[in-house]
Design an enzyme around this catalytic site. Sequence first.
Site, PDB file in Angstrom:
ATOM      1  N   ASN A   5     -23.064 -34.028 -17.757  1.00 22.05           N
ATOM      2  CA  ASN A   5     -22.381 -35.079 -17.000  1.00 22.05           C
ATOM      3  C   ASN A   5     -21.279 -34.484 -16.120  1.00 22.05           C
ATOM      4  O   ASN A   5     -20.500 -33.652 -16.568  1.00 22.05           O
ATOM      5  CB  ASN A   5     -21.737 -36.093 -17.953  1.00 22.05           C
TER       6      ASN A   5
ATOM      7  N   HIS B 229     -25.305 -22.831 -19.444  1.00 23.46           N
ATOM      8  CA  HIS B 229     -26.364 -23.714 -18.938  1.00 23.46           C
ATOM      9  C   HIS B 229     -25.783 -25.003 -18.381  1.00 23.46           C
ATOM     10  O   HIS B 229     -26.112 -25.406 -17.251  1.00 23.46           O
ATOM     11  CB  HIS B 229     -27.350 -24.016 -20.068  1.00 23.46           C
ATOM     12  N   GLU B 230     -24.933 -25.653 -19.149  1.00 19.31           N
ATOM     13  CA  GLU B 230     -24.394 -26.940 -18.696  1.00 19.31           C
ATOM     14  C   GLU B 230     -23.456 -26.763 -17.503  1.00 19.31           C
ATOM     15  O   GLU B 230     -23.442 -27.598 -16.587  1.00 19.31           O
ATOM     16  CB  GLU B 230     -23.677 -27.653 -19.846  1.00 19.31           C
TER      17      GLU B 230
ATOM     18  N   HIS C 214     -25.399 -26.317 -14.312  1.00 18.44           N
ATOM     19  CA  HIS C 214     -25.972 -27.576 -13.820  1.00 18.44           C
ATOM     20  C   HIS C 214     -25.085 -28.240 -12.759  1.00 18.44           C
ATOM     21  O   HIS C 214     -25.571 -29.098 -12.019  1.00 18.44           O
ATOM     22  CB  HIS C 214     -26.165 -28.559 -14.973  1.00 18.44           C
TER      23      HIS C 214
ATOM     24  N   GLU D 284     -34.082 -28.127 -14.685  1.00 15.41           N
ATOM     25  CA  GLU D 284     -34.008 -27.492 -15.994  1.00 15.41           C
ATOM     26  C   GLU D 284     -34.612 -26.084 -16.000  1.00 15.41           C
ATOM     27  O   GLU D 284     -34.049 -25.159 -16.574  1.00 15.41           O
ATOM     28  CB  GLU D 284     -34.670 -28.367 -17.058  1.00 15.41           C
TER      29      GLU D 284
END
Length: 927
Positions: free
Chosen positions: A298, A330-331, A334, A353
């Site tokens: 988010n 990873h997050e 994003h 992804e």
Amino acid sequence: MATAATETEEIPEIQHEEHKQPPHPEGPKQKFRADYTAPPFTVTTVHLDFILGEETTDVTAKIHFVPNYGQLAAGAPPPPLVLDGRKDIKLLSVALGGRVLGEGEYEVSDKHLTIKAPPAGEFEAVIVTQLRPQDNSLLEGLYKSSGNFCTQCEAEGFRGITYFLDRPDVMAKYTTRMEADASLYPVLLGNGNLAESGQMEGGRHYAVWVDPYPKPCYLFALVAGKLAMKEREYTTGSGRKVALRIFVQEGNLGRVDHALDSLVKSMQWDEQVYGLEYDLDLFNIVAVDDFNMGAMENKSLNIFNSRLVLASPQTATDLDYSRIEGVVGHEYFHNWTGNRVTCRDWFQLTLKEGLTVFRDQEFSADMNSRPVKRIEDVMMLRSSQFTEDAGPMAHPIRPESYIKMDNFYTVTVYEKGSEVVRLYHTLLGAEGFRKGMDLYFQRHDGHAVTCDDFRAAMADANGVDLEALGRWYSQAGTPQLHVTTSYDAASRTYRLHCKQRTPPTPGQEEKLPVLIPIKMGLLGPDGSELPLKLQGADGSVQDLGTEGVLRFDTPEATFTFLEVPAEPVPSLLRGFSAPVKMELEGQSEQHLTFLLANDADAFNRWEAGQRLSRKLLLQLYAAAAAGGGAHSPQAVAERCAAAGGVPDNLVEAFRAVLTDPDLDGSFKSMAVMLPTGSELLDAIQGGDPPLLHHVRTWVVRQLAARLRPELEQLIKDNDDAPGTPYVFNAAACARRALKNRCLTMLSTLEEPGITAMLLRRFNEAANMTDEISALSALVELAGPERDQALQAFYDKFKGEPLVLLKWLGLQATSNAPGNLALVKSLVDHEAFNITNPNNCYSLFLGFGRSPVNFHAADGSGYQFMGDAVLRVDGINHQVAARMVSAFTTWRQYDTERQAMMRAQLERIVAHKGLSENVFEIASKSLK
């Protein structure tokens, strides 16, 4: 989003025959990629107001709609506005342009709110809903975890908060206001930047968060609760100061430093490698105990499963530390590959992804050991994704259809998707890949796009044709690469003749060739790298140096090398340059031993050892299976010994690896690890998992006995001196990995002295890595030491729910005879909470990984898992769907096990009130 582990334009020659699902009691419908159409309405702004309460939460959504349906015919009304919803939200009112609608002006169903006659042009709708987050066991939308409010909206959770166009191509700017009891929920967090906050009457307070960047609703987030915070400041390359904050429960604040360090490293790495800076002044991470997945990206408010944030030497292993580093990266990554540029529809999930998994893999490789990281990733791919590709759930990295999108956060979409991104990197090189990424962001920042848009940016930035890569997006299955070689001493010419085929998969009987980059080298008789002079079709000669990449994109092709002074040993698919299964005809044990000793490519050195082991294990399995009768460990041992046992050349090859002073300890640990059972079962027709387990265990025992002096010396050499503090770095992890691999191998000898030594090491361990390693060895052994260690571990950590996940998982995966009774008792143990996803994954999925007990010949393991799936499905559909995946490989096994597993799937499909999530997996598995 990281999985609790992680997924349009046209390749017209591929024909998909989609399997239509039988009717479901509640009428699930498949969605097809080919049916994509742009939404008739878009949204520019969303203002959300949450009144958070103990019994109910009221949500007021003020949404500005813009028509997207094109020019209407004269006098024609706009089309109805159909918004997504969920049956557990209560609609209180709907207003358009300030006027509250009457009941006859809209319709509400379990899944939709339809406004029959929206006004022409732009308009504002105000929708008021009421929720009961404390009752939301699905953990989708707004729910409560450990007394705190939190959200999870990917893929389709936002519709559980308010009625909306819940699809990723609807991007809007969000403002979120929330108010709550200040004593119960002192922390109020949202996306973007904090714009306003203050106190209210009655002991309540409020906060307003504004996100300046358009985003799809799946990136919406809210957290309210009693949380402690640790903060660090980071300055970007351009001088922006960013506050980095991690929020956890009060008692866990001392365990977030590693996650903070990982976040800083991620931000630095993304700037250095891709020139990508963070774009806000604040980056928050919140750890929650109840979470279906691993973590969620988010915008500016990442929500993590607690197990992927919290770490200390006493509670987390080296593997935990490594996973935290990778998932935090990873997050964060994003923010650009997923948030700033997102996917047009969920069929394109691998666009964000697969690309982000590739980025986090490269990040972890740069932070630690690149060869070891590559081996780890390929081991996971082969043991999980190749199995998925060979089964009824096989699907392309860009699926063609789904019933529940939650079911397609798969190893295919994530890990195979990452391998497809790696193909670009291999073909274009690091510089060319960076050029493609730069153009991708330049073209598509702030937009929802497709996999083909990514491929076009890569191609256009480098002036090359990459259409052949498109088939990797549209074809399921693992390509098989067959290579034959020939050498002409007279002309000093060496040839590689390559063929490829991809086996049929559900809905795709016919396959077309894909582009396979074959990274390779040739080794001379002395082990040196030979120059590669590749002859072109026109007779020209290309000098590739000593390592090159062959582009193989036809059904078959021959590659000719000139001026080769002696017959070489080929080193093919270096670094695992393509996700394929390769057979090299005529590759002998001598060739493999030579590669294991001499190959300059670390991955292929490891691969040579794996091929030697795989060949032996399959031979011994065939001999043990042919013996008939009982498959007890003793009978299996006798048959394996009669079949020739473990040859000297394999033992000596492993001894050479273990005693090579130039090799990394983590590499040594992996080099002497045998191929996994799931990987081996892919090569066995009608496999017997317990029999294979007994064969594999016998081989490990033989290796341990014959390598015992070396193993014992390595344990001594890699032991830490008393009082040595724990550090997480590549060198320290390598020492622990090698020491504990040696201990695990020795434990299979089942000698009282070794068992006593393991118990002593367990009791004296100064860190969780060593403690859990000793315990995992003891759990496989019968005797009082096993029970003593398990009880001691529980007594020590009974107040640590995350640590007890390890305790549950070790017991569930144990292959100790008759272990099902223990697992059943754990379901009722005070340490187990069936409403918590982590608990279910550790216990139930852990049990599914026990070849002896899950696959027990009487079917008791299958019955237990079938019962568990149905029970959990009544609580959390996503978790139950992951559990039912234990049955999807049923066709791999012998006739008796196939029948029993199929019976469980049929029982599950027939269950009244089954969720769409479980129905999709189970029904497709029966196809």
